[in-house]
Design a protein around this motif. Structure first.
Motif, PDB file in Angstrom:
ATOM      1  N   GLU A  52     -45.430   5.996  31.453  1.00 49.20           N
ATOM      2  CA  GLU A  52     -46.161   6.367  30.253  1.00 49.20           C
ATOM      3  C   GLU A  52     -45.615   5.391  29.105  1.00 49.20           C
ATOM      4  O   GLU A  52     -44.325   5.003  29.153  1.00 49.20           O
ATOM      5  N   ALA A  93     -43.335   6.438  23.549  1.00 49.96           N
ATOM      6  CA  ALA A  93     -43.814   7.123  22.366  1.00 49.96           C
ATOM      7  C   ALA A  93     -44.357   8.493  22.976  1.00 49.96           C
ATOM      8  O   ALA A  93     -44.210   9.678  22.190  1.00 49.96           O
ATOM      9  N   GLU A  94     -44.919   8.356  24.159  1.00 47.74           N
ATOM     10  CA  GLU A  94     -45.310   9.714  24.754  1.00 47.74           C
ATOM     11  C   GLU A  94     -44.495  10.467  25.551  1.00 47.74           C
ATOM     12  O   GLU A  94     -44.845  11.489  25.764  1.00 47.74           O
ATOM     13  N   GLU A  95     -43.552   9.676  25.905  1.00 51.17           N
ATOM     14  CA  GLU A  95     -42.264  10.551  26.562  1.00 51.17           C
ATOM     15  C   GLU A  95     -41.585  11.697  26.016  1.00 51.17           C
ATOM     16  O   GLU A  95     -41.447  11.685  24.735  1.00 51.17           O
ATOM     17  N   ILE A  96     -41.326  12.742  26.504  1.00 48.39           N
ATOM     18  CA  ILE A  96     -40.296  13.748  25.851  1.00 48.39           C
ATOM     19  C   ILE A  96     -39.032  13.316  26.290  1.00 48.39           C
ATOM     20  O   ILE A  96     -38.654  13.333  27.388  1.00 48.39           O
ATOM     21  N   LEU A 145     -33.150  12.687  16.513  1.00 49.93           N
ATOM     22  CA  LEU A 145     -34.124  13.869  15.871  1.00 49.93           C
ATOM     23  C   LEU A 145     -35.006  13.328  14.766  1.00 49.93           C
ATOM     24  O   LEU A 145     -36.324  13.610  14.622  1.00 49.93           O
ATOM     25  N   ARG A 146     -34.549  12.311  14.207  1.00 50.67           N
ATOM     26  CA  ARG A 146     -35.340  11.749  13.115  1.00 50.67           C
ATOM     27  C   ARG A 146     -36.066  10.539  13.335  1.00 50.67           C
ATOM     28  O   ARG A 146     -36.979   9.977  12.531  1.00 50.67           O
ATOM     29  N   THR A 192     -40.350  11.797  20.795  1.00 53.21           N
ATOM     30  CA  THR A 192     -40.392  13.175  20.809  1.00 53.21           C
ATOM     31  C   THR A 192     -38.991  13.865  21.596  1.00 53.21           C
ATOM     32  O   THR A 192     -38.922  13.446  22.678  1.00 53.21           O
ATOM     33  N   VAL A 193     -38.068  14.444  20.651  1.00 50.32           N
ATOM     34  CA  VAL A 193     -36.974  14.962  21.077  1.00 50.32           C
ATOM     35  C   VAL A 193     -36.773  16.230  20.851  1.00 50.32           C
ATOM     36  O   VAL A 193     -37.317  16.977  20.040  1.00 50.32           O
ATOM     37  N   ARG A 194     -36.470  17.044  22.095  1.00 47.35           N
ATOM     38  CA  ARG A 194     -36.517  18.540  22.099  1.00 47.35           C
ATOM     39  C   ARG A 194     -35.153  18.962  22.638  1.00 47.35           C
ATOM     40  O   ARG A 194     -34.327  17.936  23.312  1.00 47.35           O
ATOM     41  N   ALA A 219     -40.625  15.667  34.165  1.00 44.96           N
ATOM     42  CA  ALA A 219     -41.489  16.147  33.134  1.00 44.96           C
ATOM     43  C   ALA A 219     -41.075  15.592  31.795  1.00 44.96           C
ATOM     44  O   ALA A 219     -41.498  15.673  30.750  1.00 44.96           O
ATOM     45  N   LEU A 220     -39.468  15.466  31.843  1.00 43.46           N
ATOM     46  CA  LEU A 220     -38.956  14.732  30.431  1.00 43.46           C
ATOM     47  C   LEU A 220     -38.836  13.499  30.992  1.00 43.46           C
ATOM     48  O   LEU A 220     -38.264  12.810  32.081  1.00 43.46           O
ATOM     49  N   ARG A 259     -49.032  18.955  25.266  1.00 46.11           N
ATOM     50  CA  ARG A 259     -48.228  17.770  25.407  1.00 46.11           C
ATOM     51  C   ARG A 259     -47.156  18.388  26.923  1.00 46.11           C
ATOM     52  O   ARG A 259     -46.709  17.484  27.780  1.00 46.11           O
ATOM     53  N   ARG A 308     -49.500  18.548  29.899  1.00 40.96           N
ATOM     54  CA  ARG A 308     -49.508  17.018  30.274  1.00 40.96           C
ATOM     55  C   ARG A 308     -48.290  16.763  31.161  1.00 40.96           C
ATOM     56  O   ARG A 308     -48.303  15.824  32.251  1.00 40.96           O
ATOM     57  N   HIS A 309     -47.135  16.771  30.642  1.00 42.82           N
ATOM     58  CA  HIS A 309     -45.980  16.298  31.417  1.00 42.82           C
ATOM     59  C   HIS A 309     -45.369  17.200  32.516  1.00 42.82           C
ATOM     60  O   HIS A 309     -44.411  16.658  33.036  1.00 42.82           O
ATOM     61  N   GLY A 310     -45.910  18.611  32.372  1.00 39.71           N
ATOM     62  CA  GLY A 310     -45.396  19.372  33.690  1.00 39.71           C
ATOM     63  C   GLY A 310     -44.230  20.341  33.176  1.00 39.71           C
ATOM     64  O   GLY A 310     -43.645  20.804  34.150  1.00 39.71           O
ATOM     65  N   LEU A 311     -44.275  20.495  31.797  1.00 38.43           N
ATOM     66  CA  LEU A 311     -43.378  21.694  31.385  1.00 38.43           C
ATOM     67  C   LEU A 311     -43.894  22.799  31.404  1.00 38.43           C
ATOM     68  O   LEU A 311     -44.953  22.838  30.986  1.00 38.43           O
ATOM     69  N   ARG A 333     -39.061  18.171  14.305  1.00 37.82           N
ATOM     70  CA  ARG A 333     -38.459  17.599  13.003  1.00 37.82           C
ATOM     71  C   ARG A 333     -39.884  17.128  12.286  1.00 37.82           C
ATOM     72  O   ARG A 333     -39.929  17.188  11.048  1.00 37.82           O
ATOM     73  N   PHE A 382     -34.645  21.486   8.002  1.00 46.75           N
ATOM     74  CA  PHE A 382     -34.365  20.897   9.743  1.00 46.75           C
ATOM     75  C   PHE A 382     -33.013  20.525   9.752  1.00 46.75           C
ATOM     76  O   PHE A 382     -32.115  21.070  10.599  1.00 46.75           O
ATOM     77  N   THR A 429     -34.972  23.688  19.510  1.00 43.42           N
ATOM     78  CA  THR A 429     -36.386  23.403  19.265  1.00 43.42           C
ATOM     79  C   THR A 429     -37.208  23.913  20.278  1.00 43.42           C
ATOM     80  O   THR A 429     -37.426  23.170  21.332  1.00 43.42           O
TER      81      THR A 429
END
Lengths: 274, 274
Positions: A153, A156-159, A181-182, A186-188, A203-204, B94, B97-100, B165, B177, B189
């Motif tokens: 991927e 930018a598409e990865e989590i 985070l800023r 995509t950060v969770r 998945a991440l 999302r 798509r990633h499997g989460l 965020r 945030f 999050t």
């Protein structure tokens, strides 16, 4: 590559069976109700933590009388021999206590201090992760592989998952948390074993988790090596005399991209995919 | 208190059955494999979103020929009458798509524009939330109640969830945030329907989610009213001509404690617990 001998296959079988027993206890107590109390450090522990750790210790001590055992809730037992089991009966006790289904049981086996076998069980998600050096890693019996594929991927598409900010701050990495985070990724915040497990199955893209105790980190260290993923580690001495572990692991390409933001503070360790 | 008539009970039964059909489609396609493509706005949509929205629309149009239907992926159908169904076939694309396992299907029913019935289904967690004004709310058939109990947790022990965020920043709330993540509360999050569902069952003390589309918010608006929880809302006009919705909801005591940090930017709306 590691100089460790291959982990005997019956160690893997016993670890898998032990996780099954832990899951049965957790599910039964979760359905029946359980109580929680504060520990001296201010965090909570539940009856489930206690019951699972006792059952796992009893089972492992019977199966492997010569092995040492360390766990989160009880003193170490057995000698400092070749093999030592590491138990976190409930990782994510806060989630369990509140009813979030993101907690689980962690089990690892150290060979002369090096983690070579790991188990993560997520009872409410019905997902069991087992892996060992020289064998590979599986989720519910299906092989896991984090080695790069032909079609990664875009970054930018990865989590990317991180532990909570307080853990980053305890490791002196509050500014890194804020920057991530800023930033453009995509950060969770998926800490604890749920985040670790999701990174292990891809998945991440990667997980960055700081200020872990040995029993929080050991299972993932062995599992990520067994998947062919990439692992960066830092071990720090804590003020309480214990050790704290900072981890970054996941898909090799994503870990390498994040490594550039760490300025060498976490280091690659050798891994031996099956 | 609302002036709406009670929602007819067969609307609830049809909504529950529709969610069951959506779940079956999602599980089947998740097991068989599915593809994804980029939408003009740069986000992804999958074959699962398409198949679920078509099946849900077909079923609702047959059951309620006079009702309007709006959904995320297809143009509105039916008139602007008394009742309008709102569909988000996959909330958390999302994650899917990633499997989460944290995605789900959202369904709501508006009465003259006010959300009075909500459904959240989490297929991989096997959790179905259904609720309607005048009826109450249930998770897998067990009643949900967020009204304050005799023994609320201390605020410091509660888990508060936030969306990502970027959503806060889009609502002009990036500094909020940052303040929440650096503060004294346990903040994670968990956006999308997973976070909403966990707040509805009280596993989270509250959820603060910003910059939602109507189909992301409508189910939770009805569900939280039906649980006796507290809901604060802000509706904003977006540059694209659409509406964006900012939500804070959960246990009344926790929502009130967070309200003080919002300086009146989100407002309480009336609710009518069963």
């Amino acid at each position: 590559m590691s100089a460790s001998p291959a982990v005997p296959v019956h160690f893997l079988e016993e670890a898998r069976a032990t996780a099954g027993e832990a899951r049965a206890i957790t599910r039964r107590m979760r359905a029946a109700g359980f109580s929680a109390r504060r520990k001296p450090d201010g965090t909570f522990v539940t009856d489930v933590d206690d019951a699972v750790e006792r059952a796992v210790r009893d089972r492992l001590a019977r199966a492997f009388p010569g092995h040492g055992i360390i766990g989160e809730e009880l003193p170490p037992q057995g000698g400092a021999g070749e093999w030592t089991w590491v138990i976190d009966p409930i990782d994510g006790t806060r989630s369990l206590r509140h009813g979030l289904p993101l907690y689980g049981t962690l089990l690892a086996l150290l060979h002369h201090g090096r983690s070579v076998l790991g188990v993560i069980d997520l009872p409410e998600l019905d997902r069991l992760y087992v892996g060992a050096e020289g064998h590979g890693a599986w989720r519910n019996g299906e092989p896991l592989c984090l080695a790069d594929t032909d079609h990664p991927e875009p970054l930018a598409e990865e989590i990317v998952a991180v532990g909570d900010r307080a853990s980053f701050a305890a490791a002196g990495e509050g500014p890194l948390f804020d920057e991530l985070l800023r930033g453009d990724l995509t950060v969770r915040t998926y800490g604890d074993c749920f985040g670790h497990a999701m990174a292990l199955e891809g998945a991440l893209g990667a997980l960055l988790d700081f200020d872990l105790r040995p029993w929080d980190a050991a299972a993932s260290e062995a599992l990520v090596r067994a998947t062919g993923g990439r692992l960066l580690v830092r071990r720090r001495a804590a003020a309480d005399g214990g050790v704290r572990i900072d981890l970054l692991f996941g898909k090799p390409g994503v870990v390498s991209a994040l490594e550039a933001r760490l300025d060498g503070r976490l280091r690659a360790v050798g891994f031996a995919p099956a």
